[in-house]
Design a protein around this motif. Sequence first.
Motif, PDB file in Angstrom:
ATOM      1  N   PRO A 299      35.370  40.073  36.485  1.00  0.00           N
ATOM      2  CA  PRO A 299      36.318  39.856  37.583  1.00  0.00           C
ATOM      3  C   PRO A 299      35.796  38.919  38.651  1.00  0.00           C
ATOM      4  CG  PRO A 299      35.236  42.003  37.791  1.00  0.00           C
ATOM      5  CD  PRO A 299      34.844  41.442  36.448  1.00  0.00           C
ATOM      6  N   GLY A 300      34.485  38.830  38.804  1.00  0.00           N
ATOM      7  CA  GLY A 300      33.924  37.987  39.857  1.00  0.00           C
ATOM      8  C   GLY A 300      33.745  36.545  39.475  1.00  0.00           C
ATOM      9  N   VAL A 301      33.761  36.285  38.172  1.00  0.00           N
ATOM     10  CA  VAL A 301      33.484  34.918  37.748  1.00  0.00           C
ATOM     11  C   VAL A 301      34.635  34.277  36.982  1.00  0.00           C
ATOM     12  CG1 VAL A 301      30.997  35.237  37.666  1.00  0.00           C
ATOM     13  CG2 VAL A 301      32.338  35.737  35.628  1.00  0.00           C
ATOM     14  N   MET A 302      35.577  35.081  36.495  1.00  0.00           N
ATOM     15  CA  MET A 302      36.736  34.476  35.841  1.00  0.00           C
ATOM     16  C   MET A 302      37.548  33.719  36.876  1.00  0.00           C
ATOM     17  SD  MET A 302      37.230  34.537  32.652  1.00  0.00           S
ATOM     18  CE  MET A 302      38.974  34.198  32.588  1.00  0.00           C
ATOM     19  N   ASN A 303      37.988  32.515  36.513  1.00  0.00           N
ATOM     20  CA  ASN A 303      38.804  31.722  37.430  1.00  0.00           C
ATOM     21  C   ASN A 303      40.074  32.485  37.770  1.00  0.00           C
ATOM     22  OD1 ASN A 303      40.901  29.489  38.088  1.00  0.00           O
ATOM     23  ND2 ASN A 303      38.905  28.497  38.217  1.00  0.00           N
ATOM     24  N   SER A 304      40.362  32.598  39.059  1.00  0.00           N
ATOM     25  CA  SER A 304      41.473  33.425  39.519  1.00  0.00           C
ATOM     26  C   SER A 304      42.832  32.748  39.383  1.00  0.00           C
ATOM     27  CB  SER A 304      41.246  33.817  40.984  1.00  0.00           C
ATOM     28  OG  SER A 304      41.107  32.661  41.790  1.00  0.00           O
ATOM     29  N   CYS A 305      42.867  31.450  39.171  1.00  0.00           N
ATOM     30  CA  CYS A 305      44.138  30.729  39.062  1.00  0.00           C
ATOM     31  C   CYS A 305      44.843  31.052  37.743  1.00  0.00           C
ATOM     32  CB  CYS A 305      43.901  29.217  39.149  1.00  0.00           C
ATOM     33  SG  CYS A 305      43.354  28.657  40.766  1.00  0.00           S
ATOM     34  N   ARG A 306      46.155  31.129  37.798  1.00  0.00           N
ATOM     35  CA  ARG A 306      46.965  31.303  36.599  1.00  0.00           C
ATOM     36  C   ARG A 306      47.729  30.008  36.358  1.00  0.00           C
ATOM     37  NH1 ARG A 306      45.092  34.948  33.660  1.00  0.00           N
ATOM     38  NH2 ARG A 306      47.120  35.189  32.622  1.00  0.00           N
ATOM     39  N   TYR A 307      47.705  29.554  35.135  1.00  0.00           N
ATOM     40  CA  TYR A 307      48.306  28.266  34.821  1.00  0.00           C
ATOM     41  C   TYR A 307      49.503  28.435  33.877  1.00  0.00           C
ATOM     42  CZ  TYR A 307      43.530  27.075  36.266  1.00  0.00           C
ATOM     43  OH  TYR A 307      42.333  26.992  36.928  1.00  0.00           O
TER      44      TYR A 307
END
Length: 342
Positions: A174-182
């Motif tokens: 959760p801390g390193v996955m990119n938070s943006c949704r595309y």
Amino acid sequence: MSLGALMEEKRRATTSSSSSQVHMSNDIDWQMLDKSRFFFLGAALFSGVSTALYPIVVLKTRQQVSPTRVSCANISLAIARLEGLKGFYKGFGTSLLGTIPARALYMTALEITKSSVGQATVRLGLSDTTSLAVANGAAGLTSAVAAQTVWTPIDVVSQRLMVQGDVSLSKHLPGVMNSCRYRNGFDAFRKILYTDGPRGFYRGFGISILTYAPSNAVWWASYSLAQKSIWSRYKHSYNHKEDAGGSVVVQALSAATASGCSALVTMPVDTIKTRLQVLDAEENGRRRAMTVMQSVKSLMKEGGVGACYRGLGPRWVSMSMSATTMITTYEFLKRLATKKQK
């Protein structure tokens, strides 16, 4: 005079003094090609190859960013169950769009360098084997650098789309996955530009060059030497005569041989590159691009050196299949695009 002509002249000069001359298919030089036909047919043929191999690249990418060791079978089942067939082709449109200009740059740099360096080595009096190895090695190096200027931004966008929707990654990182949704490639391009600026598209560019430039140089040099060696064992069966079927077999075996070592040697660097392009780091509540050292530390923490080789299986298969189909398609393409002799 072209490289092909120089090599042919040298072969003629040595044939009378050597009854054991190894016969290889004549090299088609850059000057012999109809460029517009070469690029048009190349775009069509290599797009087909990319379409067939893309699911393997998706599996490789997800294994590389996974915090734990997960088999290809489990990842495949999870994608099929949760995302359906389209899960195996996430980011494909973006990847295909970038493949065309990247391949064009790659093939142009490859052929021009191979021709110019080959001519220089032949004039210096080097043997056929040495000339081929040096020319192909230099061509592989320059073509990889040229292609990465286009391919790295495409890689960043397509790989983020590949791992999007992976439940295991969202849960464990959760801390390193990119938070943006595309929503798609264009949406990803817009959001990356907004959050990271132009530099965001060149994450891992330096390490990409360190991965692909030496790898391509070694691959093309190894390929030329393997091809010559295999032809030497093949020559008696074909009585020194050109044989289309035999040529394809030799090219395929040479490509597979060159790919195996390349995949094994460059795997750790490729894993680090993928993580740099896909994952973020979190420091004091702020999201930042992951550094090489952070990527290495996280891999060592997750599984040591073994973690660097996650995805080796699909990458090995992908590289071998891609190289085999690429080189046979590439050689076939050059013959299709050869200018008609007047």
